[in-house]
Design an enzyme around this catalytic site. Sequence first.
Site, mmCIF file in Angstrom:
data_model
loop_
_atom_site.group_PDB
_atom_site.id
_atom_site.type_symbol
_atom_site.label_atom_id
_atom_site.label_comp_id
_atom_site.label_asym_id
_atom_site.label_seq_id
_atom_site.Cartn_x
_atom_site.Cartn_y
_atom_site.Cartn_z
ATOM 1 N N GLU A 4 -31.866 57.153 -66.026
ATOM 2 C CA GLU A 4 -32.855 56.814 -67.044
ATOM 3 C C GLU A 4 -32.718 57.668 -68.302
ATOM 4 O O GLU A 4 -33.570 57.617 -69.192
ATOM 5 C CB GLU A 4 -34.274 56.975 -66.478
ATOM 6 C CG GLU A 4 -34.627 56.045 -65.347
ATOM 7 C CD GLU A 4 -34.800 54.597 -65.776
ATOM 8 O OE1 GLU A 4 -34.433 54.263 -66.917
ATOM 9 O OE2 GLU A 4 -35.306 53.806 -64.975
ATOM 10 N N HIS A 25 -41.158 60.666 -65.880
ATOM 11 C CA HIS A 25 -41.153 59.286 -65.380
ATOM 12 C C HIS A 25 -41.303 59.318 -63.872
ATOM 13 O O HIS A 25 -40.543 59.997 -63.176
ATOM 14 C CB HIS A 25 -39.850 58.583 -65.754
ATOM 15 C CG HIS A 25 -39.589 57.334 -64.967
ATOM 16 N ND1 HIS A 25 -40.530 56.337 -64.824
ATOM 17 C CD2 HIS A 25 -38.497 56.925 -64.270
ATOM 18 C CE1 HIS A 25 -40.026 55.371 -64.072
ATOM 19 N NE2 HIS A 25 -38.795 55.711 -63.720
ATOM 20 N N HIS A 33 -42.744 57.037 -60.085
ATOM 21 C CA HIS A 33 -43.006 55.767 -59.419
ATOM 22 C C HIS A 33 -44.294 55.899 -58.600
ATOM 23 O O HIS A 33 -44.347 55.515 -57.434
ATOM 24 C CB HIS A 33 -41.844 55.384 -58.510
ATOM 25 C CG HIS A 33 -40.585 55.044 -59.238
ATOM 26 N ND1 HIS A 33 -39.439 54.653 -58.586
ATOM 27 C CD2 HIS A 33 -40.274 55.025 -60.546
ATOM 28 C CE1 HIS A 33 -38.475 54.428 -59.466
ATOM 29 N NE2 HIS A 33 -38.964 54.648 -60.669
ATOM 30 N N HIS A 79 -42.248 48.645 -62.095
ATOM 31 C CA HIS A 79 -41.411 49.847 -62.045
ATOM 32 C C HIS A 79 -42.247 51.097 -61.818
ATOM 33 O O HIS A 79 -42.314 51.615 -60.709
ATOM 34 C CB HIS A 79 -40.618 49.935 -63.358
ATOM 35 C CG HIS A 79 -39.519 50.935 -63.343
ATOM 36 N ND1 HIS A 79 -38.404 50.841 -64.163
ATOM 37 C CD2 HIS A 79 -39.349 52.085 -62.634
ATOM 38 C CE1 HIS A 79 -37.600 51.869 -63.949
ATOM 39 N NE2 HIS A 79 -38.168 52.632 -63.028
#
Length: 210
Positions: free
Chosen positions: A71, A89, A91, A151
Amino acid sequence: MSLREQLCAYGRRAVELGLVIGTSGNLSVREGDRVSVTPSGVALDRLTPESCPVVDLDGHLLEGDAQPSSETPMHLAIYRTTDARAVVHTHSVFGAVVATTKTELPPIHYNALMLGGVVKVAEYATYGTDELAASVRAALEGKRAALMANHGGVTIGATLEEAFEATRLLEWLCEVYVRALGVGEPAVLTDAQLAAVVERALNPPEFPRR
């Protein structure tokens, strides 16, 4: 603590708080034109400072032997277009639920103002692609957080600590919203109500001394 040591510390916290699973999720922190980022394919609670590569804003590897996170293009796009100095980032469960079912997270609590108000859901694109980077960049405009369709979520800050706390707040807001939906339709704060919160914060009451 060095920047790469910070990546390791907050990577462990992300795992401990259940914000990531397996080798998912990635973090980065910028200093000048150098970006320290978590490596690809390594669980965030198994990082070492030496395993975290350093790249420039064009994605060229400057230090380290490991491949940067897949990413990384998204992180670099954010750095090139915002004042961010750190990106997180994850999840996380409730963030992923909202990102899979909604087009935005409305301001159901005034703490949403700390993220810029309404949190937008970036259009879906394959992970690690320029398309995803562009989608997230657009959703982050004027914000400190965005969700990524089907996502997860991404947050930014002036420091890694600030970006990480924004991630925790984003997950909390998503959880409140999801749980509220199980009871009924959540009330959404109006622009006027949010403006009143800003005014209150800027002009707190003074309590007289005895």
